[in-house]
Every structure is written in C-alpha cells, then in structure tokens.
Design a protein around this motif. Structure first.
Motif, short mmCIF file in Angstrom:
data_model
loop_
_atom_site.label_atom_id
_atom_site.label_comp_id
_atom_site.label_asym_id
_atom_site.label_seq_id
_atom_site.Cartn_x
_atom_site.Cartn_y
_atom_site.Cartn_z
N ARG A 144 0.76 -1.07 0.15
CA ARG A 144 0.06 -0.06 -0.04
C ARG A 144 0.59 1.34 -0.18
O ARG A 144 1.97 1.19 0.56
CB ARG A 144 -0.74 0.21 1.18
CG ARG A 144 -2.21 -1.08 1.14
CD ARG A 144 -2.55 -1.23 2.43
NE ARG A 144 -1.55 -1.60 3.76
CZ ARG A 144 -1.88 -1.67 5.00
NH1 ARG A 144 -3.46 -1.35 5.31
NH2 ARG A 144 -1.01 -1.95 5.99
N ASN A 145 0.50 2.27 -0.58
CA ASN A 145 1.09 3.48 -0.73
C ASN A 145 2.78 3.28 -0.97
O ASN A 145 3.41 3.75 -0.02
CB ASN A 145 1.01 4.14 0.50
CG ASN A 145 1.58 5.59 0.39
OD1 ASN A 145 1.55 6.08 -0.57
ND2 ASN A 145 1.76 6.40 1.45
N PRO A 146 2.97 2.77 -2.03
CA PRO A 146 4.41 2.31 -2.34
C PRO A 146 5.43 3.41 -2.25
O PRO A 146 5.20 4.51 -2.92
CB PRO A 146 4.39 1.68 -3.67
CG PRO A 146 3.19 2.33 -4.47
CD PRO A 146 2.08 2.52 -3.16
N ASN A 147 6.54 3.01 -1.73
CA ASN A 147 7.87 4.23 -1.75
C ASN A 147 8.84 3.46 -2.40
O ASN A 147 10.15 4.13 -1.99
CB ASN A 147 8.08 4.55 -0.21
CG ASN A 147 8.21 3.27 0.77
OD1 ASN A 147 8.15 2.18 0.38
ND2 ASN A 147 8.49 3.49 2.11
N CYS A 148 8.75 2.34 -3.11
CA CYS A 148 9.98 1.89 -3.83
C CYS A 148 9.26 1.09 -5.01
O CYS A 148 8.29 0.90 -4.99
CB CYS A 148 10.84 1.26 -3.12
SG CYS A 148 10.17 -0.54 -2.46
N VAL A 149 10.10 0.71 -6.03
CA VAL A 149 9.88 -0.16 -7.14
C VAL A 149 10.42 -1.49 -7.09
O VAL A 149 11.77 -1.33 -6.89
CB VAL A 149 9.84 0.62 -8.57
CG1 VAL A 149 9.82 -0.59 -9.63
CG2 VAL A 149 8.98 1.67 -8.60
N VAL A 150 9.87 -2.60 -7.44
CA VAL A 150 10.70 -3.91 -7.37
C VAL A 150 10.37 -4.56 -8.93
O VAL A 150 8.93 -4.44 -9.33
CB VAL A 150 10.37 -4.78 -6.39
CG1 VAL A 150 10.83 -6.26 -6.84
CG2 VAL A 150 10.61 -4.44 -5.03
N ILE A 151 11.37 -4.70 -9.52
CA ILE A 151 11.21 -5.38 -10.93
C ILE A 151 11.92 -6.66 -10.92
O ILE A 151 12.97 -6.85 -10.49
CB ILE A 151 11.32 -4.41 -12.09
CG1 ILE A 151 12.98 -4.13 -12.39
CG2 ILE A 151 10.57 -3.09 -11.86
CD1 ILE A 151 13.32 -3.63 -13.47
N SER A 152 11.23 -7.65 -11.71
CA SER A 152 11.70 -8.75 -12.02
C SER A 152 11.60 -9.37 -13.49
O SER A 152 11.05 -8.47 -14.34
CB SER A 152 11.22 -9.84 -10.99
OG SER A 152 9.98 -10.26 -11.49
N ASP A 153 11.69 -10.59 -13.83
CA ASP A 153 11.44 -11.00 -15.10
C ASP A 153 10.06 -11.18 -15.44
O ASP A 153 9.43 -12.21 -14.96
CB ASP A 153 12.39 -12.33 -15.40
CG ASP A 153 11.80 -12.75 -16.97
OD1 ASP A 153 11.52 -12.00 -17.78
OD2 ASP A 153 12.09 -14.05 -17.24
#
Length: 267
Positions: free
Chosen positions: A115-124
């Motif tokens: 909720r209310n994100p403060n970062c980004v996580v990316i994967s494949d």
C-alpha cells in the motif's frame, strides 16, 4: 587430465538452474542430458550443494515441483532465489514496493505491504513489461523524494524454446536511464546474494565452485566473490563467450555431467 580449476580443494558447489539443469521451454522444459544423474552424484558425495538462481517467474515451491517432474530431487531450502531475499530487505528497511513482476511469483510476496508504495521492485515480468506498466513504475520513481529501485537480477537475456529472449536487466537499464536512479540488484551477480549461499554452506569462498551458463552473472559474479567460475556449453552459452573482454572463466565444460565428474574425480 585434470583441469586446473578442480585441482584445488572444493568444499562447496553452487549450481545455476535454467541452462545448467534444464533447458526452459513449453511444457516445463527439458532436462539437459546427464544433469539429473550429475545432481544425484554430487549430492551423494557429501559436498554441500546450493542452487543459486535468478528465477523470478514462479515461486520457489512451484520451481521445486517443476524440477521434481523433470526428475530432479531438490529441497526448497537448497534454492537461493531473489524474491525471498528482497522480501527480507523490504521488511528490514520498512519499504512498501510497487511490484512489476511476473504474476506467477506474486504469492512469494505474501505479507509484504504494497500500500502507498515508496519503492519499485522489478523482476523478469515477461509479458507484463508493457509500456503502460513500465511507465507506471517510471512515474512512481519520479514522484518519490528518495526513489529506490530493486531489480531481481541483471541478466541481459536467457534462452527459451531455443530462442534468446530479453531478461530483466534490459528493463532495469531503461528505468535507470529515464529516472537517474541506480538500481539495487538482488540476485546474481550481487556479491551479497552469492555470499548468502556460501555462508549457508559454512565454507570459504575460495573453496567453492560456481557452475553456470551466464558468463557475466554466473561466472563473473562468482569470481568477484573469490570463487571459481565454470561455464557450461549449454543454455545461453555462445561461442563468442570464450572471447569475452572482461570475464575469463576458470574452466569450460560441455555440460553439468562433465563438471561433476571433474569435481568428484579426486574423491
């Protein structure tokens, strides 16, 4: 004749999964000839073995189930993958991620506050890497006072159905370029990621051999941590890898079966 890389003591072995144990593709993939018996022999030898993978298109449990169907016998706690590692980091740092990941791996993020994100996580994320989804991640990073981008691995490409396909590293670089945010890599070739697996085996890095098909993330990443890196000529291996400008493997083998025979030849 023994290769130079296996003359020194080997107290632990790290194995990549895709491209080393099996070739990915439709129907779950295909075991690479000799790899099932090679894993059995290595585990029966008493040498600690861990499976160090950047696999993020499924959960660890599903990955174990998939490998069992292919004929491999692995325990979930033997597999070191980026998602459990990044979940631990997120909790420790009180971060709430916006997830740009493959839908099948979402269950491994259970309990993480998004909720209310403060970062980004990316994967494949494969087909989830649409313009709309990439743009949403970009926009969030641009609105944060202290933007944080996590990339689960940094691979350029991998092999699937006998074709090379883009990996998460290409999309990571796009977001880095657009936002001027340097990604924190969780997974290979991160030293912290490799060292966690080595620590779990309770051995010294200079007595560990990493066997992988990715010359940069597997071989180069392991060597940067003081381990020996051996490249198999399966998976994403290409002939031009043998003239790589910066990474020089400690050895080449045709496949995992040959690597294990060389590892165990002194036993």
């Amino acid at each position: 004749m023994m290769s130079a890389w296996n003359k020194r003591t080997i107290d632990g072995v790290l194995l990549d999964i895709t491209g080393v144990l099996y070739e990915s593709g439709t129907g779950g993939g295909t075991p690479i000839p000799g790899s099932i018996s090679a894993v059995k022999k290595l585990k029966a030898s008493g040498i600690p073995v861990r499976f160090c993978t950047n696999e993020t298109t499924t959960t660890r449990r599903k990955l174990v189930e998939k490998l069992e169907k292919l004929g491999f016998k692995l325990d979930e706690n033997e597999i070191f993958a980026p998602i459990p590692a990044v979940c631990s980091i997120l909790r420790q740092r009180g971060l709430r991620p916006h997830l740009l990941v493959h839908p099948d791996c979402v269950p491994d993020f259970e309990g993480v506050d998004t909720r209310n994100p403060n970062c980004v996580v990316i994967s494949d994320a494969t087909h989830e890497f649409s313009y709309e989804n990439m743009n949403r991640a970009f926009q969030l990073l641009m609105t944060l006072d202290k933007p944080i981008l996590f990339s689960l691995g940094a691979g350029k490409f991998y092999k699937e159905d006998d074709k090379l396909v883009l990996d998460v590293g290409a999309y990571m670089k796009a977001l880095e370029y657009a936002t001027d945010v340097k990604a924190e890599i969780v997974g290979k070739p991160s030293p912290a990621f490799f060292n966690t697996a080595v620590h779990d085996m309770e051995v010294l890095p200079d007595r560990v051999v990493m066997v992988g098909d990715d010359i940069v993330n597997d071989v180069g990443g392991a060597q940067a941590c003081g381990m020996r890196g051996v490249q198999v000529r399966t998976g994403k291996y290409r002939q031009l890898d043998e003239n790589h400008p910066t990474v020089k493997p400690d050895g080449y083998v045709e496949n995992l079966a040959e690597a294990v025979d060389l590892i165990l030849c002194k036993k």
